[in-house]
Design a protein around this motif. Sequence first.
Motif, PDB file in Angstrom:
ATOM      1  N   GLN A   1       0.840  -1.192   0.000  1.00  0.00           N
ATOM      2  CA  GLN A   1       0.000   0.000   0.000  1.00  0.00           C
ATOM      3  C   GLN A   1       0.877   1.244   0.000  1.00  0.00           C
ATOM      4  O   GLN A   1       1.849   1.330   0.742  1.00  0.00           O
ATOM      5  CB  GLN A   1      -0.911   0.008   1.224  1.00  0.00           C
ATOM      6  N   GLY A   2       0.523   2.205  -0.859  1.00  0.00           N
ATOM      7  CA  GLY A   2       1.255   3.451  -0.940  1.00  0.00           C
ATOM      8  C   GLY A   2       2.351   3.465  -1.989  1.00  0.00           C
ATOM      9  O   GLY A   2       2.918   4.520  -2.270  1.00  0.00           O
ATOM     10  N   SER A   3       2.655   2.302  -2.590  1.00  0.00           N
ATOM     11  CA  SER A   3       3.686   2.261  -3.633  1.00  0.00           C
ATOM     12  C   SER A   3       3.274   3.150  -4.797  1.00  0.00           C
ATOM     13  O   SER A   3       2.104   3.215  -5.157  1.00  0.00           O
ATOM     14  CB  SER A   3       3.883   0.830  -4.150  1.00  0.00           C
ATOM     15  N   LEU A   4       4.250   3.826  -5.394  1.00  0.00           N
ATOM     16  CA  LEU A   4       3.999   4.674  -6.548  1.00  0.00           C
ATOM     17  C   LEU A   4       4.521   3.959  -7.786  1.00  0.00           C
ATOM     18  O   LEU A   4       5.698   3.603  -7.852  1.00  0.00           O
ATOM     19  CB  LEU A   4       4.682   6.030  -6.396  1.00  0.00           C
ATOM     20  N   LEU A   5       3.632   3.716  -8.757  1.00  0.00           N
ATOM     21  CA  LEU A   5       3.985   3.002  -9.986  1.00  0.00           C
ATOM     22  C   LEU A   5       3.934   3.946 -11.177  1.00  0.00           C
ATOM     23  O   LEU A   5       3.125   4.868 -11.217  1.00  0.00           O
ATOM     24  CB  LEU A   5       3.009   1.851 -10.235  1.00  0.00           C
ATOM     25  N   THR A   6       4.791   3.682 -12.137  1.00  0.00           N
ATOM     26  CA  THR A   6       4.778   4.406 -13.399  1.00  0.00           C
ATOM     27  C   THR A   6       4.439   3.415 -14.498  1.00  0.00           C
ATOM     28  O   THR A   6       5.173   2.448 -14.706  1.00  0.00           O
ATOM     29  CB  THR A   6       6.158   5.046 -13.682  1.00  0.00           C
TER      30      THR A   6
ATOM     31  N   ARG B   1      -5.935   6.173 -24.471  1.00  0.00           N
ATOM     32  CA  ARG B   1      -6.330   6.527 -23.100  1.00  0.00           C
ATOM     33  C   ARG B   1      -6.162   5.335 -22.170  1.00  0.00           C
ATOM     34  O   ARG B   1      -6.038   4.204 -22.610  1.00  0.00           O
ATOM     35  CB  ARG B   1      -7.777   7.015 -23.056  1.00  0.00           C
ATOM     36  N   TRP B   2      -6.204   5.639 -20.881  1.00  0.00           N
ATOM     37  CA  TRP B   2      -6.276   4.630 -19.825  1.00  0.00           C
ATOM     38  C   TRP B   2      -7.722   4.545 -19.358  1.00  0.00           C
ATOM     39  O   TRP B   2      -8.392   5.570 -19.231  1.00  0.00           O
ATOM     40  CB  TRP B   2      -5.412   5.020 -18.626  1.00  0.00           C
ATOM     41  N   THR B   3      -8.206   3.356 -19.103  1.00  0.00           N
ATOM     42  CA  THR B   3      -9.528   3.183 -18.498  1.00  0.00           C
ATOM     43  C   THR B   3      -9.391   2.204 -17.341  1.00  0.00           C
ATOM     44  O   THR B   3      -8.352   1.593 -17.136  1.00  0.00           O
ATOM     45  CB  THR B   3     -10.569   2.666 -19.517  1.00  0.00           C
ATOM     46  N   GLY B   4     -10.471   2.059 -16.609  1.00  0.00           N
ATOM     47  CA  GLY B   4     -10.458   1.175 -15.446  1.00  0.00           C
ATOM     48  C   GLY B   4     -10.242   1.969 -14.175  1.00  0.00           C
ATOM     49  O   GLY B   4     -10.737   3.093 -14.047  1.00  0.00           O
TER      50      GLY B   4
ATOM     51  N   PRO C   1       3.453   8.818 -19.531  1.00  0.00           N
ATOM     52  CA  PRO C   1       3.121   7.718 -18.638  1.00  0.00           C
ATOM     53  C   PRO C   1       2.059   8.102 -17.605  1.00  0.00           C
ATOM     54  O   PRO C   1       1.802   9.274 -17.362  1.00  0.00           O
ATOM     55  CB  PRO C   1       4.450   7.397 -17.958  1.00  0.00           C
ATOM     56  N   LEU C   2       1.507   7.069 -16.995  1.00  0.00           N
ATOM     57  CA  LEU C   2       0.493   7.220 -15.955  1.00  0.00           C
ATOM     58  C   LEU C   2       1.147   6.920 -14.617  1.00  0.00           C
ATOM     59  O   LEU C   2       1.833   5.902 -14.471  1.00  0.00           O
ATOM     60  CB  LEU C   2      -0.663   6.248 -16.208  1.00  0.00           C
ATOM     61  N   TYR C   3       0.961   7.808 -13.652  1.00  0.00           N
ATOM     62  CA  TYR C   3       1.492   7.599 -12.305  1.00  0.00           C
ATOM     63  C   TYR C   3       0.344   7.151 -11.411  1.00  0.00           C
ATOM     64  O   TYR C   3      -0.670   7.844 -11.303  1.00  0.00           O
ATOM     65  CB  TYR C   3       2.126   8.884 -11.776  1.00  0.00           C
ATOM     66  N   LEU C   4       0.508   5.995 -10.793  1.00  0.00           N
ATOM     67  CA  LEU C   4      -0.536   5.423  -9.939  1.00  0.00           C
ATOM     68  C   LEU C   4      -0.008   5.175  -8.541  1.00  0.00           C
ATOM     69  O   LEU C   4       1.038   4.544  -8.377  1.00  0.00           O
ATOM     70  CB  LEU C   4      -1.002   4.069 -10.488  1.00  0.00           C
ATOM     71  N   ARG C   5      -0.735   5.644  -7.545  1.00  0.00           N
ATOM     72  CA  ARG C   5      -0.433   5.282  -6.163  1.00  0.00           C
ATOM     73  C   ARG C   5      -1.284   4.066  -5.828  1.00  0.00           C
ATOM     74  O   ARG C   5      -2.487   4.060  -6.061  1.00  0.00           O
ATOM     75  CB  ARG C   5      -0.734   6.425  -5.203  1.00  0.00           C
TER      76      ARG C   5
END
Length: 144
Positions: A85-90, A103-106, A117-121
Motif C-alpha cells: 500500500q502506498g507504492s507509486l507506480l509508473t 487513453r487509460w480506463t479502469g 506515462p500514468l502515475y498510480l499510487r
Amino acid sequence: MLAATSNLVVYAASALISVGDLTRLVCTGWTREGSDPGLGVGGDTGPFQFTNDTTVVFNWVTQHKLEVTIAGNGSVNATPGWYDQGSLLTLEATPEPPLHFLRWTGDVPSSPNSRNPLYLRMDQGRRVVAQFGRINPGLVVMIR
C-alpha cells in the motif's frame, strides 16, 4: 492479539488474508512478550506453545493487486502483481505503428486519462486498461 494464561498452543492458519479479490494482508512477522519472549519474521505463524502469561502480536502489511489489460496493439511496461500500500507506480504505454495510445480506463484517476506515462499510487486494487487505436483526424472536404 492473543493472551494466554495457561498451557496453550496457538497458530495462525495463513500468512495471507484476502480482503477482496484485489487486496490482501501479508504477515511480515510477529513479536511475543511476557514470560515467553520471542520474535518471528515473514510467514512464520507458529504453532506457539505458551507456558506462562504471553502476548503475541502479528504484524501485517496491506497489499493491492495491479492487473493490466491491453486493448489494441501495443504494450505496457508495468508488471502486474501485488504491491505494498502506498507504492507509486509508473505505467508507460507503447503503441505498435500505425496505432497511437488513446487513453487509460479502469481504476485510474479520472482526469486526464490520456496522460502517458500514468502515475498510480497503490492505495487500492487496480484493474487498468491501456487502449490503442487509430486517431481519426477528421474528414476534410474541399469544394471548388
